[in-house]
Design an enzyme around this catalytic site. Structure first.
Site, PDB file in Angstrom:
ATOM      1  CG  ASP A  25      -1.751   0.626   1.396  1.00  0.00           C
ATOM      2  OD1 ASP A  25      -2.424   1.054  -0.068  1.00  0.00           O
ATOM      3  OD2 ASP A  25      -3.072   1.918   1.737  1.00  0.00           O
ATOM      4  CG  ASN A  27       1.543   1.783  -5.500  1.00  0.00           C
ATOM      5  OD1 ASN A  27       2.617   1.355  -4.096  1.00  0.00           O
ATOM      6  ND2 ASN A  27       1.877   0.580  -5.805  1.00  0.00           N
ATOM      7  NE  ARG A  38      -4.425   7.015  -6.758  1.00  0.00           N
ATOM      8  CZ  ARG A  38      -4.964   6.370  -5.369  1.00  0.00           C
ATOM      9  NH1 ARG A  38      -4.019   7.783  -4.197  1.00  0.00           N
ATOM     10  NH2 ARG A  38      -4.121   5.301  -4.972  1.00  0.00           N
ATOM     11  CG  HIS A  42      -0.543   2.184  -9.595  1.00  0.00           C
ATOM     12  ND1 HIS A  42      -0.812   1.355  -7.610  1.00  0.00           N
ATOM     13  CD2 HIS A  42      -1.985   3.244  -9.519  1.00  0.00           C
ATOM     14  CE1 HIS A  42      -2.176   1.963  -7.608  1.00  0.00           C
ATOM     15  NE2 HIS A  42      -2.290   3.245  -8.142  1.00  0.00           N
ATOM     16  CB  SER A  71     -13.474  -7.641  -3.861  1.00  0.00           C
ATOM     17  OG  SER A  71     -12.471  -8.615  -3.525  1.00  0.00           O
ATOM     18  CD  GLU A  72     -13.326  -4.424  -0.858  1.00  0.00           C
ATOM     19  OE1 GLU A  72     -11.626  -5.267  -0.972  1.00  0.00           O
ATOM     20  OE2 GLU A  72     -14.575  -5.839  -0.391  1.00  0.00           O
ATOM     21  CG  LEU A 136       8.925 -17.431  -3.624  1.00  0.00           C
ATOM     22  CD1 LEU A 136       8.752 -17.358  -2.283  1.00  0.00           C
ATOM     23  CD2 LEU A 136       9.018 -15.613  -4.387  1.00  0.00           C
ATOM     24  NE  ARG A 199      -7.857   0.775   5.743  1.00  0.00           N
ATOM     25  CZ  ARG A 199      -7.720   1.717   6.020  1.00  0.00           C
ATOM     26  NH1 ARG A 199      -7.595   2.322   7.206  1.00  0.00           N
ATOM     27  NH2 ARG A 199      -7.067   2.738   4.723  1.00  0.00           N
TER      28      ARG A 199
HETATM   29  C1  IPE Z   1      -5.650  -2.578  -0.004  1.00  0.00           C
HETATM   30  O1  IPE Z   1      -4.890  -1.176  -0.236  1.00  0.00           O
HETATM   31  C2  IPE Z   1      -5.781  -3.032  -1.840  1.00  0.00           C
HETATM   32  C3  IPE Z   1      -3.924  -3.262  -2.113  1.00  0.00           C
HETATM   33  C4  IPE Z   1      -3.072  -3.500  -1.199  1.00  0.00           C
HETATM   34  C5  IPE Z   1      -4.151  -4.417  -3.423  1.00  0.00           C
HETATM   35  P1  IPE Z   1      -6.168  -0.225  -0.137  1.00  0.00           P
HETATM   36  O2  IPE Z   1      -5.304   1.270  -0.479  1.00  0.00           O
HETATM   37  O3  IPE Z   1      -7.462  -0.435  -1.120  1.00  0.00           O
HETATM   38  O4  IPE Z   1      -6.499  -0.449   1.184  1.00  0.00           O
HETATM   39  P2  IPE Z   1      -7.840   0.384   2.046  1.00  0.00           P
HETATM   40  O5  IPE Z   1      -8.725   1.308   1.010  1.00  0.00           O
HETATM   41  O6  IPE Z   1      -6.314   1.830   2.647  1.00  0.00           O
HETATM   42  O7  IPE Z   1      -8.494   0.133   3.014  1.00  0.00           O
HETATM   43  C1  IPE Z   2      -2.013   0.451  -3.222  1.00  0.00           C
HETATM   44  O1  IPE Z   2      -1.344   1.555  -3.772  1.00  0.00           O
HETATM   45  C2  IPE Z   2      -1.687  -0.952  -4.526  1.00  0.00           C
HETATM   46  C3  IPE Z   2      -2.915  -0.786  -5.075  1.00  0.00           C
HETATM   47  C4  IPE Z   2      -4.369  -0.745  -4.118  1.00  0.00           C
HETATM   48  C5  IPE Z   2      -3.449  -1.001  -5.969  1.00  0.00           C
HETATM   49  P1  IPE Z   2      -2.398   2.976  -3.237  1.00  0.00           P
HETATM   50  O2  IPE Z   2      -3.727   2.782  -5.112  1.00  0.00           O
HETATM   51  O3  IPE Z   2      -3.811   1.934  -2.496  1.00  0.00           O
HETATM   52  O4  IPE Z   2      -1.984   4.426  -3.035  1.00  0.00           O
HETATM   53  P2  IPE Z   2      -2.416   5.282  -1.450  1.00  0.00           P
HETATM   54  O5  IPE Z   2      -2.840   4.020  -0.656  1.00  0.00           O
HETATM   55  O6  IPE Z   2      -3.591   5.896  -2.106  1.00  0.00           O
HETATM   56  O7  IPE Z   2      -1.705   5.646  -0.817  1.00  0.00           O
HETATM   57 MG    MG Z   3      -4.301   2.300  -0.637  1.00  0.00          MG
END
Ligand code: IPE
Ligand code: IPE
Ligand code: MG
Length: 257
Positions: A25, A27, A38, A42, A71-72, A136, A199
């Protein structure tokens, strides 16, 4: 993959996790802090995936499961979802050869029906190509949710019961576990989440029951070999009691010598 792995004094091989699960998380924030879109974050995050695979291979950690898209996450803006799907596609095209050369078995968990046929085809090819590898076990969770996983296991059990192949009274924890994603791997020992939030965000809800949780504020594109070593050192110091008392665990350890 040039970042040297710092050696650690206090983690010995027997204290290493057999399976690490990572919520990658941060990115988006990493990119936004640089005034970039954003999706730039990634792309940077994809490099950290390579680093983590290399570190697991070097340390002989046999299983790594990465949360790439939940999923979300489908509810994000269309352009971001599209950019992520293109990135998965390009990464699959680019990385599978090298993973295969290093003996990595690649697998995917999640709802494949939601993914495009082009991505599904690449996933299947990658899985088939690397199926016999043992260095792995790399699992990438895409369109995955822990609740989805529990629901699909329940659906399988119901279908088997309805077809008369399974006695509902015989459904126990092992029967559920066998139908969950990652059933053939030991459950994750170490859960890592980057990006500062503490979380689970619907990752492996069933499989993480006894994982040690480790969080860092470091954003995923900045996650380094040193961060991984901190997580491993911290893991090595934890007392995993699995419901027993500390004294029971200590005597178990001395019995094992
Ligand atoms: C969790 O990150 C999912 C992935 C890293 C793929 P999110 O950025 O979606 O999580 P929330 O929304 O902060 O809970
Ligand atoms: C995690 O990084 C990657 C995915 C959930 C796909 P985020 O895109 O959630 O990055 P933040 O949390 O918004 O910084
Ligand atoms: Mg995130």
């Amino acid at each position: 993959m040039t970042d040297p792995t710092p050696a650690s004094a206090d983690a010995d091989a027997s204290d290493l996790p057999r399976h690490i699960a990572i919520v990658m998380d941060g990115n988006g924030r990493w990119a936004q802090r640089r005034g970039r879109p954003r999706t730039f974050g990634h792309r940077a995050g994809a490099k950290t995936v390579r680093l983590c695979v290399r570190l697991c291979l070097e340390r002989h950690i046999p299983a790594l499961t990465l949360f790439a898209f939940s999923s979300e996450n489908w509810k994000r803006p269309r352009e971001e979802v599209g950019a992520l799907m293109s990135l998965f596609m390009r990464s699959l095209d680019r990385e599978v050869d090298e993973l295969h050369e290093h003996g990595v078995r690649l697998r995917f968990i999640g709802e494949r029906a939601d993914l495009s046929p082009a991505i599904r085809k690449r996933m299947e090819l990658g899985e088939r190509r690397t199926a016999a590898n043992t260095a792995l076990q790399l699992t990438v969770a895409i369109s995955y949710g822990g609740r989805w996983d529990i629901a699909q296991a329940a659906r399988q059990l119901a279908q088997e019961a309805a077809a008369g192949r399974l006695d509902p009274a015989a459904i126990d924890e092992a029967a559920v576990a066998q139908r969950m994603a990652l059933a053939e791997l030991p459950p994750p020992d170490l859960f890592i989440r980057t990006g500062g939030d503490r979380r689970i965000s619907n990752f492996l809800l069933w499989q993480l029951a006894y994982a040690e949780l480790w969080f860092t504020d470091t954003l995923w594109p900045d996650f380094s070999a040193t961060d991984m070593q901190h997580a491993l050192d911290d893991f090595a110091r934890r007392e995993r009691r699995f419901g027993l008392t500390g004294a029971q665990c200590a005597s178990g350890r001395s019995l094992r010598g």
